[in-house]
Enzyme design. Structure first.
Site, PDB file in Angstrom:
ATOM      1  N   LYS A 133      52.201   8.339  10.028  1.00 58.09           N
ATOM      2  CA  LYS A 133      52.318   7.021   9.395  1.00 58.09           C
ATOM      3  C   LYS A 133      50.943   6.392   9.178  1.00 58.09           C
ATOM      4  O   LYS A 133      50.646   5.880   8.091  1.00 58.09           O
ATOM      5  CB  LYS A 133      53.172   6.093  10.244  1.00 58.09           C
ATOM      6  CG  LYS A 133      53.248   4.672   9.696  1.00 58.09           C
ATOM      7  CD  LYS A 133      53.555   3.681  10.800  1.00 58.09           C
ATOM      8  CE  LYS A 133      53.195   2.282  10.369  1.00 58.09           C
ATOM      9  NZ  LYS A 133      53.312   1.309  11.456  1.00 58.09           N
ATOM     10  N   HIS A 137      61.155   0.509  10.157  1.00 57.74           N
ATOM     11  CA  HIS A 137      62.133  -0.079   9.238  1.00 57.74           C
ATOM     12  C   HIS A 137      62.600   0.952   8.219  1.00 57.74           C
ATOM     13  O   HIS A 137      63.806   1.114   7.976  1.00 57.74           O
ATOM     14  CB  HIS A 137      61.518  -1.274   8.509  1.00 57.74           C
ATOM     15  CG  HIS A 137      61.163  -2.425   9.389  1.00 57.74           C
ATOM     16  ND1 HIS A 137      62.108  -3.165  10.068  1.00 57.74           N
ATOM     17  CD2 HIS A 137      59.959  -2.968   9.715  1.00 57.74           C
ATOM     18  CE1 HIS A 137      61.500  -4.115  10.764  1.00 57.74           C
ATOM     19  NE2 HIS A 137      60.200  -4.009  10.566  1.00 57.74           N
TER      20      HIS A 137
END
Length: 233
Positions: A132, A152
């Site tokens: 990420k 999310h």
């Protein structure tokens, strides 16, 4: 059984999000090393606390050379607002030390011209940098086609059925990068995060208000028995 989410379904959902939330544009634009430190500070905290920690760090130490030369305790104090300051101060100084050794200066502009896979591998080889974080640096600072998957987006993708319910974050990165057109990575990333924060929350999701509810298997199951599906995905 092999999992498959039709690309058209994903693209149609992204169209709906843009119709509802708008097409977001890149906001801040930091040099790659600055973006990397900012993203490290964002780990396990809110955007507000991340920004406070970054602002305090740059105010206390105007250059990355200053951060590298500083006592770790002083760096820790400067970034305390971001949480996990002891760990993050160590990670940041280790990253700066490695970049200086590899590049001869505290600059990661080379990431803009490296082959994408090589750039990602280099970032992932730095302490505290996962998929990420590497994708955030490449997408936001370098304009490279990398798709970051945060908590999310990982949750939403599983609920919608874009990735298997038991997919790991790394698996979701690979699957979503293949499903989403690279030209839409930035808008998709920002809109999915907005959806996750406002509506598709981990607890008490607001399914009736979601623009993707008619495309979501989680919302459909929840409509038939809210209690039964609570806590899934």
């Amino acid at each position: 059984m092999r999992h498959a989410a039709p690309g058209g379904t994903v693209r149609g959902s992204l169209d709906l999000l843009e119709k509802t939330l708008g097409r977001p544009r890149r906001g801040r634009l930091y040099p790659p090393l600055d973006e990397l430190v900012l993203t490290v500070l964002s780990q396990h905290t809110s955007d507000i606390n991340r920004d406070r920690a970054y602002a305090a760090l740059r105010s206390r130490f105007p250059s990355w050379e200053d951060v590298l030369r500083a006592r770790r305790a002083d760096v820790e104090t400067a970034i305390r607002a971001g949480g996990l300051a002891r760990t993050k101060s160590r990670v940041i100084q280790d990253i700066l030390r490695r970049v200086l050794r590899d590049q001869g200066r505290l600059d990661l502009g080379v990431l803009k011209t490296m082959p994408l896979a090589e750039a990602k591998a280099y970032l992932r080889g730095l302490r505290g940098v996962g998929e990420k974080t590497a994708c955030c640096v490449l997408l936001f600072s370098c304009g490279r086609p990398a798709f970051p998957v945060d908590t999310h987006i990982h949750r939403i993708a599983r609920r919608l059925g874009w990735v298997p319910a038991k997919a790991t974050p790394d698996r979701s990165h690979a699957l979503l990068a293949a499903l989403i057109p690279p030209a839409r990575y930035l808008a998709a990333h920002l809109n999915l995060i907005a959806l996750g924060r406002r509506i598709c929350r981990a607890r008490a999701p607001l399914c009736p208000a979601c623009p993707l509810r008619r495309r979501c298997r989680f919302a459909a199951r929840r409509a038939h028995g809210p209690g039964r599906w609570r806590g899934l995905y």
